[in-house]
Design an enzyme around this catalytic site. Structure first.
Site, PDB file in Angstrom:
ATOM      1  N   ASN A  47      39.975  30.963  39.120  1.00  0.00           N
ATOM      2  CA  ASN A  47      39.229  31.218  40.344  1.00  0.00           C
ATOM      3  C   ASN A  47      39.897  30.708  41.614  1.00  0.00           C
ATOM      4  OD1 ASN A  47      36.617  31.500  42.019  1.00  0.00           O
ATOM      5  ND2 ASN A  47      36.938  29.264  42.015  1.00  0.00           N
ATOM      6  N   TYR A  76      46.168  38.647  51.531  1.00  0.00           N
ATOM      7  CA  TYR A  76      45.081  38.514  50.553  1.00  0.00           C
ATOM      8  C   TYR A  76      44.947  39.773  49.707  1.00  0.00           C
ATOM      9  CZ  TYR A  76      40.319  37.628  48.834  1.00  0.00           C
ATOM     10  OH  TYR A  76      39.213  37.431  48.042  1.00  0.00           O
ATOM     11  N   ASP A  82      46.723  20.818  41.652  1.00  0.00           N
ATOM     12  CA  ASP A  82      47.333  21.812  42.525  1.00  0.00           C
ATOM     13  C   ASP A  82      47.838  22.935  41.625  1.00  0.00           C
ATOM     14  OD1 ASP A  82      48.891  23.383  44.172  1.00  0.00           O
ATOM     15  OD2 ASP A  82      50.004  21.720  45.065  1.00  0.00           O
ATOM     16  N   VAL A  83      47.162  24.080  41.643  1.00  0.00           N
ATOM     17  CA  VAL A  83      47.491  25.139  40.687  1.00  0.00           C
ATOM     18  C   VAL A  83      48.846  25.782  40.952  1.00  0.00           C
ATOM     19  CG1 VAL A  83      45.066  25.659  40.202  1.00  0.00           C
ATOM     20  CG2 VAL A  83      46.267  26.937  42.001  1.00  0.00           C
ATOM     21  N   LYS A  91      45.348  40.136  45.588  1.00  0.00           N
ATOM     22  CA  LYS A  91      44.268  40.536  44.692  1.00  0.00           C
ATOM     23  C   LYS A  91      44.607  41.800  43.908  1.00  0.00           C
ATOM     24  CE  LYS A  91      41.692  37.019  45.370  1.00  0.00           C
ATOM     25  NZ  LYS A  91      41.473  36.038  44.291  1.00  0.00           N
TER      26      LYS A  91
END
Length: 253
Positions: free
Chosen positions: A88, A156, A61-62, A160
């Protein structure tokens, strides 16, 4: 391409259980890398690449610092070093304008896309500073939304844009240690996240219309990532945009 006459380079790929991450992990193994695949679900990781001595599966789990530290510790324990991180892991998050999404949806998106990327980059930098020879390469998966948003994608899009800042900071702060960082911004490769945009019936456009947008094969995105990874230490790509031909990106908005 990795030179298989030398000791194989080691690549950590997050979000390796599906989509672009899976395609990159498969191609990296095929090109002779030792690959550490990180993702939330082990069955998906196991389906990503054939078993063998060149692949290590680490459910991760990042968003959790301890889990990310364990990921890199296991990579070093198994393969001795980390040469490349493909940062990623990401989610599209809630669809909606800023006044339409929930705080929970916002927080979840930034936790994975921004905090997760930061935690993985931080651990990669620690590892790359400590290893001999020192150095390595980080490739962040941004998005064309780092340049121009889709409608109803505020969480989102913000995440980004943050990745672009992370990329530039990592490139600057890593110079003294032989650590480079670049970003790939991909538009409309054929993955599950594109299915979430409902490309079969039409994706929402800035003028309110729906348009079936073109896509391109995910392995072409993977090939581009491996090109970036395989550059000599004296060269780097700061930012690279690759899109499906004819997608409504130039002029979007």
């Amino acid at each position: 391409m990795n030179n298989q006459t030398q000791t194989p380079k080691v690549m950590v790929v997050t979000g390796a259980g599906s989509g672009i991450g899976r395609a990159v992990a498969r191609r990296a193994v095929a090109e002779g890398y030792n690959v550490v695949l990180a993702g939330r679900r082990e069955p998906e990781l196991a389906a990503s690449v054939p078993g063998g001595p060149h692949a290590l599966l680490v459910p991760t789990d990042v968003t959790q610092a301890d889990a990310v530290a364990e990921l890199f510790a296991r990579a070093v324990e198994r393969f001795g070093r980390v040469d490349v991180l493909f940062n990623n892991a990401g989610i599209f998050g809630p669809s909606g304008a800023v006044d339409e999404i929930s705080l929970a949806g916002w927080n979840d998106t930034l936790a994975v896309n921004v905090t997760g990327s930061m935690l993985c980059a931080a651990q990669a930098v620690r590892t790359m500073k400590a290893q001999v020879p020192q150095g390595g390469r980080i490739i962040n998966n941004g998005s064309i939304s780092a340049h121009s948003p889709r409608p109803k994608s505020v969480a989102y899009t913000v995440s980004k844009h943050a990745i672009s800042g992370l990329t530039k900071s990592l490139e600057l702060d890593g110079r003294a240690f032989g650590i480079s960082c670049g970003q790939i911004d991909i538009g409309n490769t054929a993955t599950d996240i594109m299915a979430e945009l409902d490309v079969e019936t039409g994706a929402l456009q800035a003028n309110g219309s729906l348009l079936v947008e073109p896509t391109f094969p995910v392995d072409e995105a993977a090939r581009t990532v491996l090109f970036m990874a395989g550059l000599p230490a004296s060269a780097t790509i700061g930012q690279l945009v690759v899109t499906a031909v004819g997608m409504p990106f130039v002029g979007r908005g």
